[in-house]
Design an enzyme around this catalytic site. Structure first.
Site, short mmCIF file in Angstrom:
data_model
loop_
_atom_site.label_atom_id
_atom_site.label_comp_id
_atom_site.label_asym_id
_atom_site.label_seq_id
_atom_site.Cartn_x
_atom_site.Cartn_y
_atom_site.Cartn_z
N ASP A 289 0.83 -1.21 -0.15
CA ASP A 289 0.12 -0.02 -0.02
C ASP A 289 0.97 1.35 0.24
O ASP A 289 1.84 1.17 0.77
CB ASP A 289 -0.71 0.01 1.24
CG ASP A 289 -1.92 1.09 1.33
OD1 ASP A 289 -2.44 1.41 0.58
OD2 ASP A 289 -1.56 1.88 2.36
N GLU A 331 1.14 -0.61 -5.02
CA GLU A 331 0.10 0.37 -5.35
C GLU A 331 0.71 1.77 -5.32
O GLU A 331 1.02 2.64 -4.32
CB GLU A 331 -0.78 0.26 -4.20
CG GLU A 331 -2.07 1.23 -4.22
CD GLU A 331 -2.35 2.35 -3.28
OE1 GLU A 331 -3.34 3.22 -3.65
OE2 GLU A 331 -1.67 2.42 -2.57
C1 GLC Z 1 -4.01 3.48 -0.35
C2 GLC Z 1 -5.28 2.99 -0.01
C3 GLC Z 1 -6.25 3.87 0.14
C4 GLC Z 1 -5.81 4.46 1.64
C5 GLC Z 1 -4.63 5.13 1.49
C6 GLC Z 1 -3.89 5.12 2.82
O1 GLC Z 1 -3.81 4.34 -1.19
O2 GLC Z 1 -5.75 2.33 -1.49
O3 GLC Z 1 -7.75 3.59 0.26
O4 GLC Z 1 -6.74 5.63 1.85
O5 GLC Z 1 -3.44 4.03 0.96
O6 GLC Z 1 -3.47 3.74 3.55
C1 GLC Z 2 -3.39 9.33 -3.87
C2 GLC Z 2 -2.48 8.44 -3.60
C3 GLC Z 2 -2.82 7.06 -3.32
C4 GLC Z 2 -4.12 6.84 -2.59
C5 GLC Z 2 -5.07 7.87 -3.01
C6 GLC Z 2 -6.11 7.76 -2.21
O1 GLC Z 2 -3.70 9.00 -4.87
O2 GLC Z 2 -1.41 8.48 -4.31
O3 GLC Z 2 -1.79 6.34 -2.79
O4 GLC Z 2 -4.54 5.80 -2.58
O5 GLC Z 2 -4.69 9.12 -2.99
O6 GLC Z 2 -7.26 8.63 -2.37
#
Ligand code: GLC
Ligand code: GLC
Length: 642
Positions: A289, A331
C-alpha cells in the site's frame, strides 16, 4: 554507492560470520534450504541495507537482528507453505498465465465476515477468479479506520470479521480451489491506536522513534513547503498535533494514520516481521500500500524517493529467502514514469495499471482513443517477468494521473483536459452520461478526483432514471467494453466485485457521520443479493453483465494468446477504435463510440493477416480475408485466424 567488488567481499565476510548464528535458531532440517537461499540473495540484501542504514553506529547489530528474526519467521512457516515455496520456485511465472483472473472485495460488505467469504467461494469460481484480494481485514479503530487502511494490529483479524485461525483456514481453502489470497501490507503507516503508537503516546522513546515526531511546527512547515496534500478536504497538511504529547506527528493520509519512520532500522525489522507473519498465513500476493510515500527527505515531495525503492527491494530479497511463494503488487497511483519504477523482479512483480484505468474512462468520455493508444504504446511494456494488474476501478477514487507529456504530444493540454474530465464524470458537462461524485477538490491546485461505481460512471444510473432503452443499452455496452479490454490486454484483470453485477452508486454513506465526508464510500456498496439472484438471466442487466464477463473470462482461459506478454498496439485509421495484437494470434478491436465504426482492410493487411479467414472468438462471426470490419456502437471483437 559502494564499489561492487568491495561490497561483494563485505557481504561474503558478513554472511560467513552470521551463518553460525542463523544455524542456532533453525532446526537441522530447515537450515540447508535457508542457507542456500541466503547465499543466493544475501549479497543484494546486504548492499541495500548498507545503503539505507550503513551510516548508523550499530549497523552490524541491526543486520544480525534482521537475519535472525527472518530465520525465526522461516521456522514458523507452515509445512504446506514451504511446499508451495518449492512449487513456485519451480514455476516462478505462474501469475503470467491466461488463467490468472482477479477479484477484489470488502469482507464485511461482500459477505459479512470470513465465514461468509468462505461460503462465497463457489461464486468466485463461477466467475472464474484465481486471485482474490480481500480488503484490509485486521484490527482497526472503530470509527477512524479509512476502510481498514489504519491498521491497529497486523496480526489480529478484526473481531467482527473473524479470527486469525479462520483467515489461515480460508487461505488454505481458497488455495485448494485454485484461488490465491491477496492481502494488503499497509506499511507506510499504522493507526494511532496501534500498540507502537500508544506506547509512543505515553512517552516510550523506542516507540517514539518508530514515527516522525516534532516538538514544534518548524520542521513540519519546512517539509510542507514541498509536500502534496492527499486528503486536503478531510485532513489538510501532512502533520497532526498530539495535545497529550505536545508534539506533531507525520500523517500523510488521515490524521489517525501515523507514518512509520523507515530511517530507523528497528522499524524496518519490526515491519519485516509483520510482513512475514502475513506470508505465513498463506498470502500469495502482497499488495504494498502507498509505496510512494515510505521515505522522506527535506526539500523533496517525499514521494518516490530512491530509498523507498530500496526498502521494497530489501523486503523482496527477504521474501525470496523466507517465503518465495509470495510476490508483491505495487500500489503507486502516481505519474506513469514513477509507477514503472516500482516494477521489477527484484522489487514488485505486479503493479496496478492506473494509467490504463484512467485512460479507459478518458476514452469513454471523449469517444477517442488517441491518448489511450499513444500512452499504451509508450508505457504498456514493463520489466521482464512482471505483469500489470489491469482494472477499471477500485475502492479508491479515480485520479487523472496520465502524463502531461504524452498528452501534449497530441496537442491535449493536461490541466484543461483534467478539468474537462472532472466536469464530465460529475455530470457537470452538458450531455455527459456519467454519475460520479467529486473527491477531494483542492482549491489551490484545482485538483480533483472522482468517485463512483463502474456502472454509474458508465452511464447506467442516469439511463435508468431516464428510463431510456437506448441509453441503457449504451451504458451496458460501455461496462462490457472496458472490461473486455482489461480481460484481453495482457496481465491480470482485476474485477472490483459489484461491477460484475452492474451495481450502482450507494449514497447511504452520507447518512453515516463517520464517513460522510469521504465520497469513496459511494462506490463501496454491500453485496446486492437481488442482483446476484438475477445473474443467470440474460434478460436482466446484472445477468447480461455477469454472463458476458464470465464468457470473456472463459475465452481468455482457453487461449494461450491471452497469457501475459506479446501485446502490440495497432493503428486502425479510425480515432474511435482501439486495437492490439496478442502474441500475434488474437487481434482485438474495440469501438469507444456510440456510433457504428469501420476499420479498413489495410489494418489487417499491415498486421500480416490480409489473406486469412478470421473469426471473432466472442460472437463466432466469421470474416472473409481482407474484409472491412464493421463494429456496432461500443462493440469489440477478438479476432483469430479461422
Ligand atoms: C491506499 C489505499 C487507500 C488509503 C491509502 C492510505 O492508497 O488504497 O484506500 O486511503 O492508501 O492507506
Ligand atoms: C493518492 C495516493 C494514493 C491513494 C489515494 C487515495 O492518489 O497517491 O496512494 O490511494 O490518494 O485517495
Amino acid at each position: 554507492m559502494h564499489d561492487p567488488v568491495w561490497l561483494q567481499k563485505q557481504a561474503q565476510l558478513s554472511l560467513e560470520r552470521l551463518l553460525p548464528r542463523v544455524a542456532d535458531v533453525l532446526d537441522d532440517s530447515l537450515y540447508p534450504v535457508f542457507e542456500q537461499r541466503l547465499r543466493a540473495h544475501f549479497p543484494r540484501l546486504f548492499g541495500l541495507l548498507l545503503e539505507l542504514y550503513g551510516s548508523q553506529y550499530d549497523f552490524f547489530y541491526s543486520l544480525e537482528q534482521i537475519l535472525l528474526d527472518a530465520a525465526r519467521m522461516f521456522a514458523r512457516r507452515p509445512a504446506e507453505l514451504r511446499a508451495l515455496d518449492d512449487a513456485r520456485e519451480a514455476d516462478p511465472d505462474w501469475f503470467q498465465s491466461e488463467q490468472a483472473v482477479g477479484g477484489v472485495c470488502y469482507v464485511d460488505l461482500f459477505a459479512g465476515d470470513l465465514a461468509g467469504i468462505r461460503a462465497r467461494i463457489p461464486y468466485f469460481k463461477e466467475l472464474g477468479l484465481t486471485y482474490l484480494h480481500l480488503m484490509p481485514l485486521f484490527l482497526a479503530p472503530e470509527e477512524n479506520s479509512d476502510g481498514g487502511y489504519a491498521v491497529s494490529s497486523y496480526r489480529e483479524v478484526n473481531p467482527s470479521l473473524g479470527t486469525t485461525e479462520e483467515l489461515r483456514a480460508l487461505a488454505a481453502e481458497l488455495r485448494e480451489n485454485g484461488i490465491s489470497l491477496v492481502l494488503d501490507f499497509v506499511f507506510n503507516h499504522t493507526s494511532a491506536e496501534h500498540e507502537w503508537a500508544r506506547k509512543a503516546q505515553t512517552g516510550d522513546e523506542r516507540h517514539q522513534a518508530f514515527y516522525y515526531l516534532f516538538d514544534d511546527r518548524s520542521m513540519p512547515d519546512r517539509y510542507e513547503a514541498t509536500l502534496r496534500e492527499i486528503f486536503p478536504e478531510q485532513d489538510p497538511g501532512s502533520f497532526t498535533y498530539l495535545p497529550e504529547l505536545g508534539k506533531w506527528v507525520w500523517t500523510t493520509f488521515r490524521h489517525f494514520q501515523w507514518d512509520l519512520n523507515y530511517s530507523n532500522p528497528d522499524v524496518f525489522n519490526a515491519m519485516m516481521q509483520e510482513m512475514l507473519f502475513l506470508a505465513n498465513q498463506g498470502v500469495e500476493v502482497l499488495r504494498l500500500d502507498a509505496v510512494a510515500f515510505v521515505w522522506k527527505q527535506m526539500g523533496t515531495s517525499c514521494e518516490n524517493l530512491p530509498q523507498a525503492h530500496m526498502i521494497i527491494q530489501a523486503y523482496n530479497a527477504i521474501t525470496r529467502i523466507v517465503a518465495p511463494a509470495m510476490v508483491f503488487k505495487s500500489e503507486a497511483i502516481v505519474h506513469p514514469d514513477f509507477v514503472a519504477q516500482y516494477i521489477g523482479w527484484e522489487e514488485c512483480q505486479l503493479s496496478y495499471n492506473p494509467t490504463l484505468m484512467n485512460l479507459l474512462w478518458e476514452a469513454l468520455a471523449t469517444r477517442e482513443v488517441q491518448l489511450l493508444r499513444h500512452s499504451m504504446i509508450k508505457r504498456f511494456g514493463i520489466a521482464e517477468r512482471c505483469a500489470w494488474v489491469n482494472y477499471v476501478r477500485c475502492h479508491d477514487d479515480i485520479g487523472w494521473s496520465f502524463a502531461d507529456e504524452d498528452a501534449i504530444e497530441l496537442w491535449i493540454h493536461g490541466f484543461d483536459h483534467r478539468q474537462f474530465l472532472n466536469a464530465f464524470f460529475t455530470g457537470r458537462f452538458e450531455g455527459s452520461f456519467a454519475t460520479g461524485v467529486p473527491f477531494n477538490y483542492n482549491p489551490r491546485t484545482q485538483d480533483m478526483r472522482i468517485s463512483g461505481m463502474g456502472a454509474s460512471l458508465a452511464g447506467l444510473e442516469q439511463a435508468l432514471e431516464r428510463d431510456d432503452p437506448l441509453l441503457i443499452e449504451h451504458a451496458v455496452r460501455r461496462i462490457l467494453l472496458i472490461h473486455s479490454v482489461i480481460i484481453s490486454i495482457g496481465g491480470i484483470p482485476l474485477i472490483y466485485l459489484g461491477d460484475e453485477l452492474a451495481t450502482l452508486n450507494d449514497y447511504s454513506y452520507r447518512e453515516n457521520p463517520a464517513i460522510a465526508d469521504d465520497s469513496r464510500w459511494v462506490h463501496r456498496p454491500r453485496f446486492d443479493e437481488a442482483r446476484a439472484a438475477q445473474r443467470h438471466d440474460p434478460a436482466t442487466i446484472p445477468g447480461r453483465v455477469f454472463g458476458t464477463l464470465q464468457r470473456l473470462i472463459t475465452i481468455r482461459k482457453t487461449h494461450p494468446a491471452f497469457a501475459n506478454g506479446g501485446t502490440t498496439f495497432a493503428d486502425t485509421y479510425n480515432p474511435h477504435v482501439f486495437a492490439y495484437h496478442r502474441h500475434n494470434s488474437v487481434f482485438v478491436l474495440a469501438n469507444f463510440s456510440e456510433y457504428e465504426q469501420t476499420v479498413p482492410p489495410v489494418v489487417l493487411v499491415n498486421a500480416g493477416w490480409g489473406t486469412a479467414d478470421l473469426v471473432d472468438l466472442v460472437s463466432g462471426t466469421p470474416y472473409a480475408p481482407a474484409q472491412e470490419i464493421t463494429l456496432a456502437p461500443y462493440a469489440f471483437v477478438w479476432l483469430t485466424k479461422g
